[in-house]
Design a protein around this motif. Structure first.
Motif, PDB file in Angstrom:
ATOM      1  N   PRO A 256       0.949  -1.014   0.064  1.00 65.23           N
ATOM      2  CA  PRO A 256       0.130  -0.044   0.078  1.00 65.23           C
ATOM      3  C   PRO A 256       0.804   1.209   0.212  1.00 65.23           C
ATOM      4  N   LYS A 257       2.082   1.300   0.258  1.00 67.51           N
ATOM      5  CA  LYS A 257       3.136   2.476   0.356  1.00 67.51           C
ATOM      6  C   LYS A 257       3.749   2.559  -0.908  1.00 67.51           C
ATOM      7  N   GLY A 258       3.633   1.378  -1.705  1.00 64.71           N
ATOM      8  CA  GLY A 258       4.130   1.518  -2.985  1.00 64.71           C
ATOM      9  C   GLY A 258       5.485   0.780  -3.439  1.00 64.71           C
ATOM     10  N   ILE A 259       5.802   0.324  -4.328  1.00 61.09           N
ATOM     11  CA  ILE A 259       7.098  -0.536  -4.696  1.00 61.09           C
ATOM     12  C   ILE A 259       7.290  -0.496  -6.213  1.00 61.09           C
ATOM     13  N   TYR A 260       8.439  -0.601  -6.477  1.00 62.86           N
ATOM     14  CA  TYR A 260       8.515  -0.814  -7.995  1.00 62.86           C
ATOM     15  C   TYR A 260       8.242  -2.216  -8.180  1.00 62.86           C
ATOM     16  N   GLN A 261       7.491  -2.527  -9.437  1.00 65.47           N
ATOM     17  CA  GLN A 261       7.005  -3.738  -9.965  1.00 65.47           C
ATOM     18  C   GLN A 261       7.064  -3.976 -11.433  1.00 65.47           C
ATOM     19  N   TYR A 262       6.939  -5.330 -11.718  1.00 69.61           N
ATOM     20  CA  TYR A 262       6.886  -5.783 -12.938  1.00 69.61           C
ATOM     21  C   TYR A 262       5.410  -6.115 -13.325  1.00 69.61           C
ATOM     22  N   TYR A 263       5.173  -5.937 -14.662  1.00 70.12           N
ATOM     23  CA  TYR A 263       3.531  -6.544 -15.334  1.00 70.12           C
ATOM     24  C   TYR A 263       4.078  -7.677 -16.359  1.00 70.12           C
ATOM     25  N   ILE A 264       3.159  -8.465 -16.418  1.00 73.42           N
ATOM     26  CA  ILE A 264       2.920  -9.390 -17.786  1.00 73.42           C
ATOM     27  C   ILE A 264       1.956  -8.803 -18.493  1.00 73.42           C
ATOM     28  N   THR A 265       2.258  -8.317 -19.735  1.00 73.05           N
ATOM     29  CA  THR A 265       1.181  -7.751 -20.504  1.00 73.05           C
ATOM     30  C   THR A 265       0.616  -8.644 -21.738  1.00 73.05           C
ATOM     31  N   GLU A 266      -0.129  -8.278 -22.536  1.00 78.35           N
ATOM     32  CA  GLU A 266      -0.841  -9.021 -23.290  1.00 78.35           C
ATOM     33  C   GLU A 266      -0.271  -8.648 -24.638  1.00 78.35           C
ATOM     34  N   SER A 267       0.821  -7.648 -24.529  1.00 77.79           N
ATOM     35  CA  SER A 267       1.513  -7.322 -25.984  1.00 77.79           C
ATOM     36  C   SER A 267       3.055  -7.384 -25.488  1.00 77.79           C
ATOM     37  N   PHE A 268       3.682  -7.439 -26.508  1.00 76.87           N
ATOM     38  CA  PHE A 268       5.073  -7.166 -26.608  1.00 76.87           C
ATOM     39  C   PHE A 268       5.593  -6.310 -25.261  1.00 76.87           C
ATOM     40  N   PRO A 269       6.726  -6.691 -24.569  1.00 78.77           N
ATOM     41  CA  PRO A 269       7.440  -7.692 -24.505  1.00 78.77           C
ATOM     42  C   PRO A 269       6.715  -8.797 -23.630  1.00 78.77           C
ATOM     43  N   TYR A 270       5.451  -8.811 -23.177  1.00 75.12           N
ATOM     44  CA  TYR A 270       4.691  -9.708 -22.453  1.00 75.12           C
ATOM     45  C   TYR A 270       5.252  -9.943 -21.146  1.00 75.12           C
ATOM     46  N   ILE A 271       6.471 -10.470 -21.115  1.00 66.83           N
ATOM     47  CA  ILE A 271       7.151 -11.007 -19.758  1.00 66.83           C
ATOM     48  C   ILE A 271       8.421 -10.056 -19.999  1.00 66.83           C
ATOM     49  N   GLN A 272       8.719  -9.337 -18.723  1.00 58.01           N
ATOM     50  CA  GLN A 272       9.952  -8.709 -18.560  1.00 58.01           C
ATOM     51  C   GLN A 272      11.029  -9.043 -19.184  1.00 58.01           C
ATOM     52  N   ARG A 273      12.001  -8.355 -19.944  1.00 51.62           N
ATOM     53  CA  ARG A 273      13.214  -8.823 -20.653  1.00 51.62           C
ATOM     54  C   ARG A 273      14.497  -7.971 -19.973  1.00 51.62           C
ATOM     55  N   CYS A 274      14.121  -7.427 -19.129  1.00 50.51           N
ATOM     56  CA  CYS A 274      15.476  -6.901 -18.365  1.00 50.51           C
ATOM     57  C   CYS A 274      14.902  -6.712 -16.655  1.00 50.51           C
TER      58      CYS A 274
END
Length: 144
Positions: free
Chosen positions: A121-139
């Protein structure tokens, strides 16, 4: 790929190439409309499904699908060698067919951003998996 966007590699390990739909549905029946923690990146920051708050620092804002900031290059932006391959491999077949365009979506070049979530709830850096390129993080780009 199977119906869950993954497959077994020759060594026997199963891995994903896109949104792990079967896994998400197993851990969260509301996954189609909720922010769901699905894993952790090597830098220790969380990985979420494709949903986040529309305002990254306001948990009362609406929940929306996260949009990548990677864009498909135009035909004029590709190399002559790539042009020769278009008949066999259409645009979007290779990583080199995309370019990161800052602020064209919700996420940075590693498919992440700093935001609040139900888990943080205070926030954090985060990654997402998306429905378009690059889908899954690549870095890896995590930062507090």
């Amino acid at each position: 790929l199977d119906q869950c966007n993954g497959h077994t590699q020759p060594g026997g390990w199963y891995h994903y190439h896109g949104l792990p739909t079967c896994y998400i549905n197993t851990i969260n029946n509301q996954a189609a409309t909720s922010i769901t923690l699905i894993g952790w990146a090597l830098d220790g920051f969380p990985i979420y499904n494709n949903y986040g708050y529309s305002n990254p620092v306001d948990s009362s804002s609406s929940i929306q699908k996260m949009k990548s900031s990677w864009q498909l290059l135009s035909i004029s932006g590709i190399s002559s060698a790539r042009t020769q391959l278009l008949a066999t491999y259409p645009m979007g077949s290779f990583t080199q067919d995309y370019v990161y365009t800052a602020s064209s979506g919700d996420l940075d070049e590693c498919n992440g951003r700093f935001a609040v979530t139900p888990d943080f709830p205070k926030g954090i850096y985060q990654y997402y998996i998306t429905e378009s390129f690059p889908y899954i993080q690549r870095c890896i780009h995590g930062q507090d």
